[in-house]
Design an enzyme around this catalytic site. Structure first.
Site, PDB file in Angstrom:
ATOM      1  N   ASP A   1     -10.293   4.238  -1.784  1.00 48.63           N
ATOM      2  CA  ASP A   1     -11.177   3.388  -0.941  1.00 48.63           C
ATOM      3  C   ASP A   1     -12.628   3.374  -1.161  1.00 48.63           C
ATOM      4  OD1 ASP A   1      -8.291   3.133  -0.079  1.00 48.63           O
ATOM      5  OD2 ASP A   1      -8.915   3.713   2.188  1.00 48.63           O
TER       6      ASP A   1
ATOM      7  N   ASP B   1       0.917  -1.199  -0.080  1.00 48.23           N
ATOM      8  CA  ASP B   1      -0.021  -0.060  -0.055  1.00 48.23           C
ATOM      9  C   ASP B   1       0.987   1.380  -0.047  1.00 48.23           C
ATOM     10  OD1 ASP B   1      -2.123   1.689   0.179  1.00 48.23           O
ATOM     11  OD2 ASP B   1      -2.700   0.729   2.005  1.00 48.23           O
TER      12      ASP B   1
END
Ligand code: GLA
Length: 513
Positions: A322, A260
């Site tokens: 997200d 990430d």
């Protein structure tokens, strides 16, 4: 002649009181009249992908997905030397040294009947020949994840029946290691040992034991870190330790790594393509040196058109921000994520998938524990249909302690999952997008098409698609995948009455195929 499927739907509703799946139900107060997926057959039925990729010499672990009453006896023909099948739990283990395609026939039988299917083990460079399926801790445990919750999630994946439909990855997200400067792990607490190995935090006292526990159940384990100095939630990152961390993850036995971006960007001076690719190239190369297979998930939210190059480095790449932050007053956020992800259909292929983020269905996380999603039932069926049509990884990120009957009804429809896991690996394309309608069409390996007719409006609406425009001629067989029912021959026009924000998901097969 047209075939309008609206009336058929009424006849196919599951009767109130029907037991849908046998696991614990925490939400029975909601009626059962809107459950679409019929209960699984009592006979042994095999599910899951028809192909499986593994590298030569890497440990293979595969729990054959199979529904039906237990006990089930498993058997395989033409298993290559090096592989063993446990006949009682259906877990396939071992390793194959020689590259090549190994066609195997799998059999499952219980007291009520049996099933068989072809399964091709492809030993070569490619992993994740179909999109990964599993669960991720983020949207329910956030950075409070513990080893106990991971073990528990694995147990729930099996007890709920999810694993019998092909869910297999149990993935830790952010929060498993030391957070520099956190009050629970003060700044003077080292994030690595003297040799530079990453240290788990106190919530993970026996990370290797946890991985062994998952593997013992035939499930796979995933882990998370960032290429920068810290992760998104501020835990220690891999920067400067990539080789050691890849070895550590492989040594613990992990099968999946989510990488990430987050703090990596803080160290940017120039923003060339190479700058965006570099951290993923480095970790990808380190993972490839390991003696086991780790599926590599690039998480950098679609920067620098990652879909154009992510497949050179890993098996799936997040295409958007997200999903949990995607809010809208009209259409739910997952639709907006899908609109963006669906445009990238040309880039998906076996071993290389667009990743539009997790399945947030059922009971989802919040600041005060989990709560039922605000999505309607129709919307949840749409969500799962979109992900299946887009060949997306099917990673649930809701509460494994509250897998109620409806949530499982959405997550565990074998025919919908078959669309997602189709061997051809072609992502569905946008056939129509208007203010009120969205139609995705996915070509499948057997020559049929999966067609999703979505109603974006707030009223029930008839959505129609001329068959000729789908490239389908003749009198195809049309199957309603959610209800698992053939709808009879169709001439000319596919048409269905679709609920607000809902879907009619069809498989259309011309009869000469
Ligand atoms: C980012 C990712 C999420 C999750 C969090 C963890 O926001 O996109 O999926 O991993 O970080 O901090």
């Amino acid at each position: 002649m047209k075939c309008n499927y609206a009336h058929v739907l009424l006849a196919l509703l599951v009767l109130p009181g029907t037991v849908v799946f046998s696991h614990a139900d925490t939400n029975l107060s909601a009626g059962l009249d809107q459950f679409l997926t019929p209960p699984p057959a009592r006979e042994a039925r095999l599910h899951g992908p028809l192909v499986y990729g593994v590298r030569p010499g890497s440990p293979l672990l595969y729990r054959i997905p199979c529904t039906g009453e237990r006990p089930v006896e498993f058997r395989a023909e033409h298993l290559p030397p090096g592989l063993t099948l446990n006949p009682t739990n259906g877990i396939l283990t071992g390793e194959i040294q020689q590259p090549g395609d190994y066609p195997v026939t799998l059999f499952a039988r219980n007291a009520r009947g049996g099933d068989q299917r072809n399964f091709c083990i492809k030993v070569g460079d490619q992993l994740a020949l179909t999109p990964p399926m599993g669960w991720n801790s983020w949207y329910i445990h956030f950075s409070h994840v513990t080893e106990a919750t991971m073990r528990h999630a694995a147990d729930a994946m099996i007890a709920s029946g999810m694993a019998d439909f092909g869910y297999q990855y149990v993935n830790i997200d952010d929060g498993w290691n030391i957070k520099p400067g956190n009050k629970n792990s003060p700044a003077d607490l080292p994030t690595r040992d003297a040799e530079g190995h990453l240290l788990p935090n106190k919530n993970f006292p026996d990370i290797q034991g946890m991985v062994d526990y998952l593997h013992g159940r035939g499930l796979k384990a995933g882990i998370y870190i960032s290429p920068g100095p810290t992760t998104c939630a501020g835990f220690a990152g891999s920067r400067g330790h990539e080789a050691a961390d890849a070895r550590t993850f492989a040594g613990w036995g992990f099968d999946f790594l989510k990488y990430d971006w987050c703090s990596y960007g803080d160290h940017a001076s120039t923003k060339t393509l190479d700058y965006f690719q570099q951290p993923y190239r480095v970790m990808s190369a380190e993972l490839k040196k390991q003696p086991r297979d780790l599926v590599f998930n690039l998480c950098q939210y679609g920067m620098a058109d990652v879909w154009q190059w992510g497949g050179e480095m890993g098996q799936c790449w997040r295409t958007t921000g997200d999903l949990g932050n995607e809010h809208d007053t009209d259409l739910p956020g997952f639709y907006h994520i899908a609109f963006r992800n669906a445009k990238l259909s040309a880039y998906a292929r076996p071993g290389a998938w667009n990743d539009p983020d997790y399945l947030l269905l059922g009971w989802v996380g919040g600041s005060h524990g989990s709560h039922p999603t605000t999505l309607t039932r129709n919307e949840q069926y749409s969500y799962m249909s979109l992900w299946a049509l887009m060949a997306a990884p099917l990673i649930f990120s809701g509460d494994m302690d509250r897998l109620d009957a409806f949530t499982l009804n959405v997550l565990c429809n074998a025919e919908v999952i078959d669309v997602d896991q189709d061997t051809l690996g072609r992502q569905g394309r946008i056939f129509r997008q208007t203010a009120d309608e969205y139609v995705l069409v996915r070509q499948l390996a057997d020559g049929s098409r999966a067609v999703g007719l979505f109603n974006l409006s707030g009223q029930t609406r008839t959505v129609a698609v001329p068959l000729g425009e789908l490239g389908l001629a003749g009198h195809p067989i049309v199957r309603d995948l959610w209800r698992q029912q053939n709808l009879g021959p169709c001439n000319g026009l596919l048409t269905a009455e679709v609920t607000p924000h809902g879907v009619q998901l069809l498989r259309v097969q011309t009869q000469n195929h």
